[in-house]
Design a protein around this motif. Structure first.
Motif, PDB file in Angstrom:
ATOM      1  N   SER A  73       0.832  -1.208   0.000  1.00  0.00           N
ATOM      2  CA  SER A  73       0.000   0.000   0.000  1.00  0.00           C
ATOM      3  C   SER A  73       0.865   1.256   0.000  1.00  0.00           C
ATOM      4  O   SER A  73       0.544   2.246  -0.672  1.00  0.00           O
ATOM      5  N   LYS A  74       1.963   1.215   0.729  1.00  0.00           N
ATOM      6  CA  LYS A  74       2.874   2.356   0.780  1.00  0.00           C
ATOM      7  C   LYS A  74       3.516   2.609  -0.573  1.00  0.00           C
ATOM      8  O   LYS A  74       3.593   3.757  -1.037  1.00  0.00           O
ATOM      9  N   VAL A  75       3.984   1.528  -1.222  1.00  0.00           N
ATOM     10  CA  VAL A  75       4.598   1.667  -2.542  1.00  0.00           C
ATOM     11  C   VAL A  75       3.581   2.195  -3.550  1.00  0.00           C
ATOM     12  O   VAL A  75       3.891   3.087  -4.350  1.00  0.00           O
ATOM     13  N   LEU A  76       2.358   1.662  -3.500  1.00  0.00           N
ATOM     14  CA  LEU A  76       1.310   2.089  -4.422  1.00  0.00           C
ATOM     15  C   LEU A  76       0.965   3.560  -4.221  1.00  0.00           C
ATOM     16  O   LEU A  76       0.847   4.327  -5.192  1.00  0.00           O
ATOM     17  N   ILE A 101       1.119  -4.263  -6.822  1.00  0.00           N
ATOM     18  CA  ILE A 101       0.157  -4.777  -5.850  1.00  0.00           C
ATOM     19  C   ILE A 101       0.481  -6.204  -5.408  1.00  0.00           C
ATOM     20  O   ILE A 101       0.000  -6.645  -4.357  1.00  0.00           O
ATOM     21  N   HIS A 102       1.297  -6.911  -6.188  1.00  0.00           N
ATOM     22  CA  HIS A 102       1.671  -8.280  -5.804  1.00  0.00           C
ATOM     23  C   HIS A 102       3.072  -8.360  -5.219  1.00  0.00           C
ATOM     24  O   HIS A 102       3.605  -9.453  -5.011  1.00  0.00           O
ATOM     25  N   GLY A 103       3.674  -7.197  -4.954  1.00  0.00           N
ATOM     26  CA  GLY A 103       4.957  -7.174  -4.263  1.00  0.00           C
ATOM     27  C   GLY A 103       6.165  -7.402  -5.133  1.00  0.00           C
ATOM     28  O   GLY A 103       7.282  -7.521  -4.620  1.00  0.00           O
ATOM     29  N   GLY A 104       5.980  -7.447  -6.456  1.00  0.00           N
ATOM     30  CA  GLY A 104       7.118  -7.646  -7.346  1.00  0.00           C
ATOM     31  C   GLY A 104       7.966  -6.410  -7.514  1.00  0.00           C
ATOM     32  O   GLY A 104       9.140  -6.493  -7.880  1.00  0.00           O
ATOM     33  N   GLU A 105       7.372  -5.247  -7.258  1.00  0.00           N
ATOM     34  CA  GLU A 105       8.098  -3.981  -7.348  1.00  0.00           C
ATOM     35  C   GLU A 105       7.975  -3.261  -6.018  1.00  0.00           C
ATOM     36  O   GLU A 105       6.898  -2.849  -5.613  1.00  0.00           O
ATOM     37  N   ARG A 106       9.103  -3.113  -5.329  1.00  0.00           N
ATOM     38  CA  ARG A 106       9.108  -2.485  -4.014  1.00  0.00           C
ATOM     39  C   ARG A 106       9.664  -1.064  -4.045  1.00  0.00           C
ATOM     40  O   ARG A 106       9.637  -0.372  -3.041  1.00  0.00           O
ATOM     41  N   ASN A 107      10.189  -0.647  -5.179  1.00  0.00           N
ATOM     42  CA  ASN A 107      10.785   0.681  -5.275  1.00  0.00           C
ATOM     43  C   ASN A 107       9.829   1.605  -6.032  1.00  0.00           C
ATOM     44  O   ASN A 107       9.595   1.426  -7.231  1.00  0.00           O
ATOM     45  N   TYR A 108       9.264   2.582  -5.348  1.00  0.00           N
ATOM     46  CA  TYR A 108       8.255   3.428  -5.973  1.00  0.00           C
ATOM     47  C   TYR A 108       8.837   4.363  -7.036  1.00  0.00           C
ATOM     48  O   TYR A 108       8.121   4.795  -7.947  1.00  0.00           O
TER      49      TYR A 108
END
Length: 222
Positions: free
Chosen positions: A19-22, A186-193
């Motif tokens: 949610s934070k990354v999004l 949303i599935h955690g594959g990308e953690r860097n915003y």
């Protein structure tokens, strides 16, 4: 049985992180799109010449790889705005050229509206259904090389209708990239915003440019 609370806690942490990354991605995307739009408007009003394909490629990839290198630091934000600002600068002369057409303003408005609808619709679809779009990675990879070959052919040969086909291909390619990147977030594959923002920005930019070309070609046939 004692492991269950830890599993639930880990899941909750992942959800909070996602949610934070999004949230950070869409906030930064909104700011970079606004900044890029302001730079494009200023460049169009000043009637600056287009920097050319070579400078555009060097500037884009140079700033892109700089952003990748700095993505985990505060400097990454600065390089992100430098990248999107530069892309806005390259967009200004393109908009100026279309405004010189009889129906140029209508073409720009149509392309902008369609870009907003496509991006909003695709993003909403993934966010609401939460479908895993990782299967699109192969399509995106193949599509990149196909479009690269088509652009090379268009540069070397005069083939009727090829430019329109390339633009249509970029619309599909950019749409797939938006679906894929949103799913990765949303599935955690990308953690860097920062990287998520750059990926979505480039897709939106290419989508808008492609729709401009399509509407421009269609309008010129009237």
């Amino acid at each position: 049985m004692r492991e269950q609370p830890y599993v639930l806690q880990g899941t909750q942490v992942d959800q909070i992180e996602t949610s934070k990354v999004l949230r950070n991605t869409y906030a930064l995307l909104a700011m970079t799109l606004s900044f890029s739009g302001l730079v494009a408007f200023a460049a169009q009003q000043a009637h600056v010449p287009h920097p050319g394909i070579l400078i555009t490629l060097v500037g884009f990839y140079g700033l892109f790889f700089l952003t990748v290198k700095l993505r985990n630091s505060g400097w990454g934000l600065l390089s992100t705005f430098a990248l999107t600002g530069f892309m806005g600068y390259t967009l200004g002369p393109i908009l100026d050229r279309y405004l010189g057409m009889a129906n140029g303003a209508d073409v720009i408005v149509s392309a902008f509206t369609m870009t907003a609808i496509v991006f909003g619709g695709l993003s909403a679809y993934v966010l609401t259904t939460r479908k895993d779009m990782s299967f699109l990675s192969g399509f995106i990879t193949v599509g990149f090389f196909v479009l690269l070959s088509a652009m090379l052919a268009a540069w070397l040969f005069e083939i009727s209708g090829l430019q329109l086909a390339i633009s249509a291909g970029f619309v599909l390619f950019s749409s797939a990239a938006i679906l894929y990147q949103t799913s990765e977030i949303i599935h955690g594959g990308e953690r860097n915003y920062i990287m998520a923002t750059v990926s979505l920005y480039v897709s939106i930019y290419n989508l808008f440019i492609s729709l401009l070309q399509i509407f421009g070609i269609m309008g010129s046939d009237d």
